[in-house]
Scaffold this motif. Structure first.
Motif, PDB file in Angstrom:
ATOM      1  N   ALA A 167       0.851  -1.163  -0.040  1.00 43.17           N
ATOM      2  CA  ALA A 167      -0.015   0.068  -0.075  1.00 43.17           C
ATOM      3  C   ALA A 167       0.893   1.250   0.047  1.00 43.17           C
ATOM      4  O   ALA A 167       0.678   2.046  -0.683  1.00 43.17           O
ATOM      5  N   LYS A 168       2.126   1.219   0.760  1.00 48.49           N
ATOM      6  CA  LYS A 168       2.863   2.471   0.822  1.00 48.49           C
ATOM      7  C   LYS A 168       3.496   2.377  -0.381  1.00 48.49           C
ATOM      8  O   LYS A 168       3.577   3.803  -0.982  1.00 48.49           O
ATOM      9  N   GLY A 169       3.726   1.586  -1.343  1.00 47.55           N
ATOM     10  CA  GLY A 169       4.378   1.521  -2.498  1.00 47.55           C
ATOM     11  C   GLY A 169       3.361   2.172  -3.544  1.00 47.55           C
ATOM     12  O   GLY A 169       3.847   3.086  -4.428  1.00 47.55           O
ATOM     13  N   LYS A 170       2.294   1.825  -3.666  1.00 52.65           N
ATOM     14  CA  LYS A 170       1.066   2.383  -4.541  1.00 52.65           C
ATOM     15  C   LYS A 170       0.887   3.844  -4.278  1.00 52.65           C
ATOM     16  O   LYS A 170       0.889   4.406  -5.204  1.00 52.65           O
ATOM     17  N   ALA A 171       0.886   4.204  -2.859  1.00 53.89           N
ATOM     18  CA  ALA A 171       0.647   5.516  -2.744  1.00 53.89           C
ATOM     19  C   ALA A 171       1.694   6.489  -3.052  1.00 53.89           C
ATOM     20  O   ALA A 171       1.795   7.520  -3.738  1.00 53.89           O
ATOM     21  N   LYS A 172       3.010   5.719  -2.812  1.00 60.10           N
ATOM     22  CA  LYS A 172       4.389   6.750  -3.062  1.00 60.10           C
ATOM     23  C   LYS A 172       4.308   6.685  -4.756  1.00 60.10           C
ATOM     24  O   LYS A 172       4.764   7.798  -5.230  1.00 60.10           O
ATOM     25  N   GLU A 173       3.990   5.560  -5.537  1.00 57.12           N
ATOM     26  CA  GLU A 173       4.082   5.751  -6.984  1.00 57.12           C
ATOM     27  C   GLU A 173       2.969   6.588  -7.275  1.00 57.12           C
ATOM     28  O   GLU A 173       3.379   7.353  -8.269  1.00 57.12           O
ATOM     29  N   ALA A 174       1.759   6.625  -6.959  1.00 57.59           N
ATOM     30  CA  ALA A 174       0.692   7.837  -7.314  1.00 57.59           C
ATOM     31  C   ALA A 174       1.066   9.092  -6.868  1.00 57.59           C
ATOM     32  O   ALA A 174       1.062   9.870  -7.750  1.00 57.59           O
ATOM     33  N   VAL A 175       1.961   9.331  -6.038  1.00 55.80           N
ATOM     34  CA  VAL A 175       2.222  10.768  -5.672  1.00 55.80           C
ATOM     35  C   VAL A 175       3.322  11.306  -6.905  1.00 55.80           C
ATOM     36  O   VAL A 175       3.388  12.385  -7.173  1.00 55.80           O
ATOM     37  N   GLY A 176       4.314  10.066  -6.916  1.00 51.60           N
ATOM     38  CA  GLY A 176       5.345  10.604  -7.746  1.00 51.60           C
ATOM     39  C   GLY A 176       4.956  10.913  -9.142  1.00 51.60           C
ATOM     40  O   GLY A 176       5.479  11.721  -9.677  1.00 51.60           O
ATOM     41  N   ARG A 177       3.869  10.200  -9.654  1.00 53.13           N
ATOM     42  CA  ARG A 177       3.491  10.251 -10.907  1.00 53.13           C
ATOM     43  C   ARG A 177       2.678  11.370 -10.987  1.00 53.13           C
ATOM     44  O   ARG A 177       2.738  12.389 -12.053  1.00 53.13           O
ATOM     45  N   ALA A 178       1.869  11.921  -9.943  1.00 51.56           N
ATOM     46  CA  ALA A 178       1.178  13.055  -9.942  1.00 51.56           C
ATOM     47  C   ALA A 178       2.089  14.363  -9.809  1.00 51.56           C
ATOM     48  O   ALA A 178       1.648  15.368 -10.551  1.00 51.56           O
ATOM     49  N   ASN A 182       7.600  13.199 -10.314  1.00 50.80           N
ATOM     50  CA  ASN A 182       8.995  12.836  -9.723  1.00 50.80           C
ATOM     51  C   ASN A 182       9.032  11.480 -10.096  1.00 50.80           C
ATOM     52  O   ASN A 182       8.442  10.447  -9.470  1.00 50.80           O
ATOM     53  N   GLU A 183      10.193  11.353 -11.045  1.00 48.10           N
ATOM     54  CA  GLU A 183      10.382   9.840 -11.413  1.00 48.10           C
ATOM     55  C   GLU A 183      11.021   9.049 -10.364  1.00 48.10           C
ATOM     56  O   GLU A 183      10.732   7.788 -10.133  1.00 48.10           O
ATOM     57  N   ARG A 184      11.803   9.653  -9.732  1.00 40.82           N
ATOM     58  CA  ARG A 184      12.516   9.021  -8.428  1.00 40.82           C
ATOM     59  C   ARG A 184      11.459   8.482  -7.253  1.00 40.82           C
ATOM     60  O   ARG A 184      11.658   7.210  -7.065  1.00 40.82           O
ATOM     61  N   MET A 185      10.546   9.190  -7.136  1.00 40.71           N
ATOM     62  CA  MET A 185       9.670   8.688  -6.061  1.00 40.71           C
ATOM     63  C   MET A 185       8.612   7.718  -6.682  1.00 40.71           C
ATOM     64  O   MET A 185       8.278   6.579  -6.011  1.00 40.71           O
ATOM     65  N   THR A 186       8.324   7.883  -7.983  1.00 45.44           N
ATOM     66  CA  THR A 186       7.544   6.776  -8.697  1.00 45.44           C
ATOM     67  C   THR A 186       8.238   5.483  -8.616  1.00 45.44           C
ATOM     68  O   THR A 186       7.873   4.491  -8.442  1.00 45.44           O
ATOM     69  N   ALA A 187       9.824   5.424  -9.014  1.00 47.36           N
ATOM     70  CA  ALA A 187      10.756   4.437  -8.806  1.00 47.36           C
ATOM     71  C   ALA A 187      10.535   3.867  -7.324  1.00 47.36           C
ATOM     72  O   ALA A 187      10.478   2.435  -7.383  1.00 47.36           O
ATOM     73  N   GLU A 188      10.890   4.512  -6.507  1.00 51.15           N
ATOM     74  CA  GLU A 188      10.516   3.798  -5.323  1.00 51.15           C
ATOM     75  C   GLU A 188       9.372   3.290  -4.548  1.00 51.15           C
ATOM     76  O   GLU A 188       9.510   2.505  -4.063  1.00 51.15           O
ATOM     77  N   GLY A 189       8.296   3.961  -4.969  1.00 52.28           N
ATOM     78  CA  GLY A 189       6.969   3.290  -4.921  1.00 52.28           C
ATOM     79  C   GLY A 189       6.996   1.874  -5.561  1.00 52.28           C
ATOM     80  O   GLY A 189       6.501   0.945  -4.938  1.00 52.28           O
ATOM     81  N   HIS A 190       7.380   1.968  -6.801  1.00 45.15           N
ATOM     82  CA  HIS A 190       7.440   0.696  -7.517  1.00 45.15           C
ATOM     83  C   HIS A 190       8.254  -0.470  -6.633  1.00 45.15           C
ATOM     84  O   HIS A 190       8.026  -1.560  -6.520  1.00 45.15           O
ATOM     85  N   ALA A 191       9.451  -0.196  -6.169  1.00 49.84           N
ATOM     86  CA  ALA A 191      10.332  -0.919  -5.723  1.00 49.84           C
ATOM     87  C   ALA A 191       9.639  -1.348  -4.014  1.00 49.84           C
ATOM     88  O   ALA A 191       9.763  -2.288  -3.691  1.00 49.84           O
TER      89      ALA A 191
END
Length: 58
Positions: A14-25, A28-37
């Motif tokens: 869940a944390k990863g999904k949220a971080k990825e969504a915020v990164g995309r919004a 921020n590619e780095r945040m998106t990648a961290e969320g995916h990780a």
């Protein structure tokens, strides 16, 4: 799957999904990648526990 490990896996996913969504919004590619990780770590934890559960049944 033990309750604690199952919960950890779900929280990590869940944390990863949220971080990825915020990164995309925010673009921020780095945040998106961290969320995916983070999601991948949660999936791996869940898969490990599923294997353990399968071995316990046999």
């Amino acid at each position: 799957m033990s309750g604690t490990e199952k919960t950890k896996a779900q929280v990590e996913q869940a944390k990863g999904k949220a971080k990825e969504a915020v990164g995309r919004a925010v673009g921020n590619e780095r945040m998106t990648a961290e969320g995916h990780a983070d999601q991948a770590k949660g999936n791996a934890r869940q898969a490990k526990e599923d294997v353990k559960d399968g071995l316990r049944r046999h």
